[in-house]
Design a protein around this motif. Structure first.
Motif, PDB file in Angstrom:
ATOM      1  N   ILE B  46       0.875  -1.177   0.000  1.00 57.22           N
ATOM      2  CA  ILE B  46       0.000   0.000   0.000  1.00 57.22           C
ATOM      3  C   ILE B  46       0.910   1.224   0.000  1.00 57.22           C
ATOM      4  O   ILE B  46       1.798   1.346   0.860  1.00 57.22           O
ATOM      5  N   THR B  47       0.696   2.096  -0.965  1.00 56.45           N
ATOM      6  CA  THR B  47       1.564   3.278  -1.045  1.00 56.45           C
ATOM      7  C   THR B  47       0.894   4.515  -0.483  1.00 56.45           C
ATOM      8  O   THR B  47       1.558   5.478  -0.127  1.00 56.45           O
ATOM      9  N   LYS B  48      -0.427   4.491  -0.395  1.00 58.97           N
ATOM     10  CA  LYS B  48      -1.131   5.700   0.022  1.00 58.97           C
ATOM     11  C   LYS B  48      -2.540   5.338   0.497  1.00 58.97           C
ATOM     12  O   LYS B  48      -3.205   4.504  -0.122  1.00 58.97           O
ATOM     13  N   ILE B  49      -2.949   5.941   1.593  1.00 59.38           N
ATOM     14  CA  ILE B  49      -4.361   5.847   2.009  1.00 59.38           C
ATOM     15  C   ILE B  49      -4.819   7.269   2.302  1.00 59.38           C
ATOM     16  O   ILE B  49      -4.157   8.003   3.043  1.00 59.38           O
ATOM     17  N   THR B  50      -5.950   7.662   1.723  1.00 55.22           N
ATOM     18  CA  THR B  50      -6.509   8.981   2.050  1.00 55.22           C
ATOM     19  C   THR B  50      -7.920   8.786   2.604  1.00 55.22           C
ATOM     20  O   THR B  50      -8.560   7.750   2.369  1.00 55.22           O
ATOM     21  N   GLY B  51      -8.385   9.760   3.354  1.00 55.68           N
ATOM     22  CA  GLY B  51      -9.785   9.777   3.808  1.00 55.68           C
ATOM     23  C   GLY B  51     -10.064   8.902   5.013  1.00 55.68           C
ATOM     24  O   GLY B  51     -11.225   8.687   5.365  1.00 55.68           O
ATOM     25  N   ASP B  52      -9.017   8.363   5.649  1.00 55.57           N
ATOM     26  CA  ASP B  52      -9.248   7.447   6.779  1.00 55.57           C
ATOM     27  C   ASP B  52      -8.810   8.061   8.112  1.00 55.57           C
ATOM     28  O   ASP B  52      -8.867   7.383   9.145  1.00 55.57           O
ATOM     29  N   ASP B  53      -8.370   9.325   8.082  1.00 54.48           N
ATOM     30  CA  ASP B  53      -7.857   9.977   9.293  1.00 54.48           C
ATOM     31  C   ASP B  53      -6.785   9.130   9.983  1.00 54.48           C
ATOM     32  O   ASP B  53      -6.727   9.077  11.214  1.00 54.48           O
ATOM     33  N   GLY B  54      -5.995   8.443   9.205  1.00 56.23           N
ATOM     34  CA  GLY B  54      -4.896   7.644   9.757  1.00 56.23           C
ATOM     35  C   GLY B  54      -5.327   6.406  10.526  1.00 56.23           C
ATOM     36  O   GLY B  54      -4.539   5.808  11.259  1.00 56.23           O
ATOM     37  N   ARG B  55      -6.592   5.964  10.349  1.00 62.15           N
ATOM     38  CA  ARG B  55      -7.090   4.831  11.141  1.00 62.15           C
ATOM     39  C   ARG B  55      -6.766   3.466  10.548  1.00 62.15           C
ATOM     40  O   ARG B  55      -6.876   2.448  11.236  1.00 62.15           O
ATOM     41  N   LEU B  56      -6.425   3.427   9.284  1.00 60.52           N
ATOM     42  CA  LEU B  56      -6.216   2.118   8.650  1.00 60.52           C
ATOM     43  C   LEU B  56      -4.737   1.779   8.549  1.00 60.52           C
ATOM     44  O   LEU B  56      -3.908   2.653   8.309  1.00 60.52           O
ATOM     45  N   PRO B  57      -4.378   0.494   8.722  1.00 64.89           N
ATOM     46  CA  PRO B  57      -2.971   0.095   8.663  1.00 64.89           C
ATOM     47  C   PRO B  57      -2.410   0.169   7.238  1.00 64.89           C
ATOM     48  O   PRO B  57      -3.091  -0.184   6.288  1.00 64.89           O
ATOM     49  N   MET B  58      -1.162   0.607   7.126  1.00 61.60           N
ATOM     50  CA  MET B  58      -0.478   0.626   5.832  1.00 61.60           C
ATOM     51  C   MET B  58       0.173  -0.728   5.543  1.00 61.60           C
ATOM     52  O   MET B  58       0.485  -1.045   4.392  1.00 61.60           O
ATOM     53  N   GLU B  59       0.377  -1.509   6.580  1.00 67.96           N
ATOM     54  CA  GLU B  59       1.044  -2.805   6.418  1.00 67.96           C
ATOM     55  C   GLU B  59       0.144  -3.744   5.611  1.00 67.96           C
ATOM     56  O   GLU B  59      -1.022  -3.963   5.964  1.00 67.96           O
ATOM     57  N   ALA B  60       0.707  -4.305   4.533  1.00 61.63           N
ATOM     58  CA  ALA B  60      -0.109  -5.047   3.565  1.00 61.63           C
ATOM     59  C   ALA B  60      -0.877  -6.214   4.173  1.00 61.63           C
ATOM     60  O   ALA B  60      -2.037  -6.448   3.830  1.00 61.63           O
ATOM     61  N   SER B  61      -0.264  -6.929   5.098  1.00 63.26           N
ATOM     62  CA  SER B  61      -0.924  -8.121   5.642  1.00 63.26           C
ATOM     63  C   SER B  61      -2.047  -7.751   6.625  1.00 63.26           C
ATOM     64  O   SER B  61      -2.881  -8.585   6.952  1.00 63.26           O
ATOM     65  N   LYS B  62      -2.060  -6.501   7.090  1.00 61.67           N
ATOM     66  CA  LYS B  62      -3.062  -6.103   8.089  1.00 61.67           C
ATOM     67  C   LYS B  62      -4.215  -5.305   7.518  1.00 61.67           C
ATOM     68  O   LYS B  62      -5.231  -5.110   8.186  1.00 61.67           O
ATOM     69  N   ASN B  63      -4.056  -4.825   6.280  1.00 65.29           N
ATOM     70  CA  ASN B  63      -5.140  -4.060   5.666  1.00 65.29           C
ATOM     71  C   ASN B  63      -5.926  -4.985   4.732  1.00 65.29           C
ATOM     72  O   ASN B  63      -5.352  -5.684   3.895  1.00 65.29           O
ATOM     73  N   THR B  64      -7.242  -4.968   4.882  1.00 66.66           N
ATOM     74  CA  THR B  64      -8.091  -5.894   4.120  1.00 66.66           C
ATOM     75  C   THR B  64      -7.903  -5.728   2.614  1.00 66.66           C
ATOM     76  O   THR B  64      -7.960  -6.704   1.858  1.00 66.66           O
ATOM     77  N   VAL B  65      -7.683  -4.486   2.145  1.00 68.03           N
ATOM     78  CA  VAL B  65      -7.576  -4.265   0.701  1.00 68.03           C
ATOM     79  C   VAL B  65      -6.355  -4.985   0.110  1.00 68.03           C
ATOM     80  O   VAL B  65      -6.444  -5.607  -0.964  1.00 68.03           O
ATOM     81  N   SER B  66      -5.251  -4.982   0.828  1.00 62.52           N
ATOM     82  CA  SER B  66      -4.043  -5.637   0.320  1.00 62.52           C
ATOM     83  C   SER B  66      -4.015  -7.123   0.670  1.00 62.52           C
ATOM     84  O   SER B  66      -3.622  -7.965  -0.149  1.00 62.52           O
ATOM     85  N   ALA B  67      -4.468  -7.447   1.877  1.00 61.03           N
ATOM     86  CA  ALA B  67      -4.439  -8.852   2.309  1.00 61.03           C
ATOM     87  C   ALA B  67      -5.307  -9.721   1.393  1.00 61.03           C
ATOM     88  O   ALA B  67      -4.937 -10.852   1.050  1.00 61.03           O
ATOM     89  N   SER B  68      -6.459  -9.190   0.973  1.00 63.81           N
ATOM     90  CA  SER B  68      -7.321 -10.009   0.109  1.00 63.81           C
ATOM     91  C   SER B  68      -6.729 -10.125  -1.301  1.00 63.81           C
ATOM     92  O   SER B  68      -6.909 -11.153  -1.963  1.00 63.81           O
ATOM     93  N   VAL B  69      -6.002  -9.101  -1.728  1.00 64.78           N
ATOM     94  CA  VAL B  69      -5.308  -9.200  -3.027  1.00 64.78           C
ATOM     95  C   VAL B  69      -4.190 -10.257  -2.940  1.00 64.78           C
ATOM     96  O   VAL B  69      -4.005 -11.056  -3.870  1.00 64.78           O
ATOM     97  N   GLN B  70      -3.495 -10.276  -1.796  1.00 62.26           N
ATOM     98  CA  GLN B  70      -2.475 -11.316  -1.592  1.00 62.26           C
ATOM     99  C   GLN B  70      -3.090 -12.723  -1.647  1.00 62.26           C
ATOM    100  O   GLN B  70      -2.578 -13.617  -2.318  1.00 62.26           O
ATOM    101  N   ASP B  71      -4.196 -12.897  -0.941  1.00 63.05           N
ATOM    102  CA  ASP B  71      -4.903 -14.199  -0.962  1.00 63.05           C
ATOM    103  C   ASP B  71      -5.284 -14.597  -2.384  1.00 63.05           C
ATOM    104  O   ASP B  71      -5.153 -15.754  -2.791  1.00 63.05           O
ATOM    105  N   TYR B  72      -5.836 -13.617  -3.083  1.00 61.52           N
ATOM    106  CA  TYR B  72      -6.282 -13.837  -4.455  1.00 61.52           C
ATOM    107  C   TYR B  72      -5.116 -14.292  -5.334  1.00 61.52           C
ATOM    108  O   TYR B  72      -5.234 -15.262  -6.093  1.00 61.52           O
ATOM    109  N   LEU B  73      -3.968 -13.591  -5.195  1.00 62.53           N
ATOM    110  CA  LEU B  73      -2.802 -13.946  -6.028  1.00 62.53           C
ATOM    111  C   LEU B  73      -2.262 -15.332  -5.684  1.00 62.53           C
ATOM    112  O   LEU B  73      -1.858 -16.076  -6.579  1.00 62.53           O
ATOM    113  N   SER B  74      -2.309 -15.677  -4.394  1.00 64.25           N
ATOM    114  CA  SER B  74      -1.898 -17.035  -4.010  1.00 64.25           C
ATOM    115  C   SER B  74      -2.819 -18.062  -4.656  1.00 64.25           C
ATOM    116  O   SER B  74      -2.361 -19.070  -5.197  1.00 64.25           O
TER     117      SER B  74
END
Lengths: 310, 310
Positions: B46-74
């Motif tokens: 994840i390179t950028k998150i806007t509109g979340d007031d800093g509440r969402l994790p940038m770490e790929a394995s902890k953010n649903t948007v990236s973690a589900s993409v990782q699952d999908y690619l696996s």
């Protein structure tokens, strides 16, 4: 104006597996017949009952067929009318196939037709429900509504009463087997717990929503996969000999579904055609007979019209 | 093959009053946006998150948007792929409008489109559900399924997963108000008892059957009278300021229905047109503001298509 009339009202399957207390449908056979004749003196009398083995009361106020006609006449303010009723039971009592409902609906349909239809069918439902209360101890609509209106009827709500006719695949056949064991409706209701797990209720309403969707989409496969009852069937099936074995037999022969009709002991399957339905009833009958249990079988399409003049 | 893509995925209303855990629908607004770019090295960042007031994790394995993409690619055996994700939250977090689901679905839709659609939308649902589990602690489908598939989606069953798209009246508008009070999904679920009265469950499944029927028949009145929740709303409504007063306001302005979106605190109404929906959101906003409660409002038709490329 007619002086006499002969009518048929259909048997019905209530609950339809996942629609406990809110869904029922009518079949073409079996059903009850009523002959109604006008008489000079006011009042409602029963002159003859056949096919009941003497189990039903002849006294007008105690028999649902006559009591609901009396209620109806009071409501339309025609207590000046006099009629004689012959009730010909052409279906078993206590079978879970809406036997009392068929008689009640036949009587109401007969009087309403004799008087040139002062009420429409929807307006007659409350009188039929009152008849059910007399016969069964509770005024449910899941037999009387489909018996009167035909087809599949959803009881969206009891208070206020909100009935909706649902479409169905016209090719659908119903295979019914009544095993001759005694399961009184009152007792069958008492077996059911008054609290259920929310997670089971969620499964149940997913399935009823699926069944309604399947009926609209005429999707036999969806109808079949939705007809699962995790709440009532596990309890009531105990009263039906070899219930799960009978299910295996039916499903093995291509049934779309298998379940208890109303509070039992009758069981029913949906099938994609008459031939499959015939095979299912025959195999179930054979299995029950081997257990020394007599049974009556019926194969019928869905009855879309409700009662009819004979 | 595309090098980058920008997509929108819609907010969703789960439960739909009487369809607890089995029904949801998508709206046209609000929703989330994801920009996805291929990168040379394998892996998802994840390179950028806007509109979340800093509440969402940038770490790929902890953010649903990236973690589900990782699952999908696996799953599709393409862990050789590398992508950068920008997540632009265009809807409030913790609103009961399927915020995490919108992000997850946007990510999955983006990667699947970028790779020329190895999976169809139905096949992506399990990955989105896994994302929900990461975000909310339970892998429900009533937000992700409508967000992915669009329209109204019935979850007939979870085991096995059985999703069915339902028709709906195209004229239907949705008025949504998010009162800015905090109602975490986990707590909202814990408030609900695990046992319910059978008689209440029967009312509930009569209503869900009625709602499905109303959607098929495009009968706004039936949809409205079916949208009653006797089980969950009485408990969850406690967390929403002046819930019953807000209902009176909405219904008084001609709303077809009023209820909680998902686990709240957002509330929603169906309305027969945009003008009515506008009036409802404005009046509810005015009432909440008078209570010193800020809110965000949305008026939208039903989104029949799900996510889309921007």
């Amino acid at each position: 104006m007619r002086e006499s009339i002969k009518v048929f009202a259909p048997a019905t399957v209530a609950n339809v597996v996942c629609g406990f207390d809110i869904l029922g449908f009518a079949v073409d056979a079996p059903g009850d017949e009523v002959i109604m004749r006008r008489k000079a003196e006011p009042g409602v009398v029963i002159t003859k009952i056949t096919g009941d083995d003497g189990r039903l009361p002849m006294e007008a106020s105690k028999n649902t067929v006559s009591a609901s006609v009396q209620d109806y006449l009071s409501y339309i303010e025609r207590t000046d009318i006099g009629v004689e009723i012959e009730l010909h039971k052409k279906m078993p009592i206590g079978s879970g196939l809406g036997s009392s409902s068929a008689s009640t609906v036949a009587g109401l349909f007969a009087i309403n037709t004799l008087l040139d239809e002062p009420l429409n069918r929807m307006q007659m439902v409350p009188f039929a429900m009152k008849g059910e209360e007399l016969a069964c101890g509770s005024g449910h609509a899941d037999n009387v509504a489909p018996a009167l209106l035909g087809g599949f009827v959803l009881i969206r709500s009891y208070k206020p009463l909100d009935l909706i006719k649902l479409p169905f695949p016209e090719s659908l056949y119903c295979a019914i087997v009544f095993p001759e064991v005694d399961v009184p409706t009152r007792d069958a209701r008492r077996m059911i717990r008054d609290k259920v797990l929310l997670k089971d209720a969620v499964i149940q309403w997913g399935n009823i929503a699926g069944l309604v969707t399947g009926l609209f989409m005429k999707d036999l496969d969806l109808i079949g996969r939705s007809m699962i009852d995790v709440l009532v069937e596990p309890v009531r099936s105990i009263l039906i000999p070899d219930f799960y074995k009978l299910r295996d037999i039916a499903m093995g022969l291509g049934a779309i579904s298998f379940g208890i009709s109303g509070s039992g002991p009758s069981v029913f399957s949906f099938a994609k055609d008459k031939d499959t339905a015939d095979k299912i009833t025959l195999a179930i009958k054979k299995h029950l007979n081997a257990l020394q249990i007599g049974c009556q079988t019926y194969v019928s399409p869905i009855n879309g019209e409700g009662p009819r003049i004979l």
